[in-house]
Design an enzyme around this catalytic site. Structure first.
Site, PDB file in Angstrom:
ATOM      1  CD  GLN A  40      -2.916  -0.935   2.370  1.00  0.00           C
ATOM      2  OE1 GLN A  40      -2.581  -1.523   3.389  1.00  0.00           O
ATOM      3  NE2 GLN A  40      -4.030  -0.221   2.270  1.00  0.00           N
ATOM      4  CG  LEU A  78      -5.738   3.322   5.374  1.00  0.00           C
ATOM      5  CD1 LEU A  78      -4.378   3.251   6.053  1.00  0.00           C
ATOM      6  CD2 LEU A  78      -6.487   4.578   5.766  1.00  0.00           C
ATOM      7  CD  GLU A 120      -3.968  -4.182   6.471  1.00  0.00           C
ATOM      8  OE1 GLU A 120      -3.212  -3.974   5.495  1.00  0.00           O
ATOM      9  OE2 GLU A 120      -4.945  -3.453   6.717  1.00  0.00           O
TER      10      GLU A 120
END
Length: 142
Positions: A40, A78, A120
């Site tokens: 990310q 995010l 994640e």
């Protein structure tokens, strides 16, 4: 389940890795997020962090070695601003990984912690939560 990993394992446990993790923790706190995977932030390695409130889990070369139960809740990411949806994930999981010192550990996680670890981990497999959403929702900005 068999898979082909997109991102390479972390091989050097050194000061540079520690600095990367510290930078990721700072980024996560500024973004007011719960978890952040290295891809990310443009680092194509198998690493993520999770802010558990009282501590940050550093999961380097992680594996989800066991998963059980089910929980369904709203997730965001995010990487996908202003997108939220209901996702079903394991209620419990066992995470096996290394910390920044190269020490292997296993953690039994439940509820939000298991959800976050699986979310994640999916990043490290090249998957976004959007593929698992069974119902998108609109969230009011806090």
């Amino acid at each position: 389940f068999p898979y082909t990993t997109l991102f390479r394992s972390v091989e050097q446990f050194d000061d540079r890795l520690g600095q990367l993790i510290d930078d990721m923790i700072e980024t996560l706190k500024k973004a007011k997020g719960v978890g952040l995977a290295a891809p990310q932030v443009g680092i194509l390695r198998r690493l993520f962090i999770i802010d558990m409130g009282d501590r940050v889990i550093e999961a380097i070369n992680p594996e989800i070695v066991k998963a059980s139960g089910k929980q369904r809740d709203v997730e965001g990411c995010l990487s996908c601003p202003n997108r939220w949806g209901y996702v079903t994930r394991p209620k419990h999981c066992v995470l096996r990984a290394y910390n920044r010192k190269g020490e292997q550990y296993e953690l039994k996680l439940s509820d939000i912690d298991a959800r976050c670890a699986c979310h994640e981990y999916d990043h490290l497999e090249g998957q976004l939560f959007l593929r698992l959403v069974d119902e998108f929702v609109t969230m009011e900005k806090a």
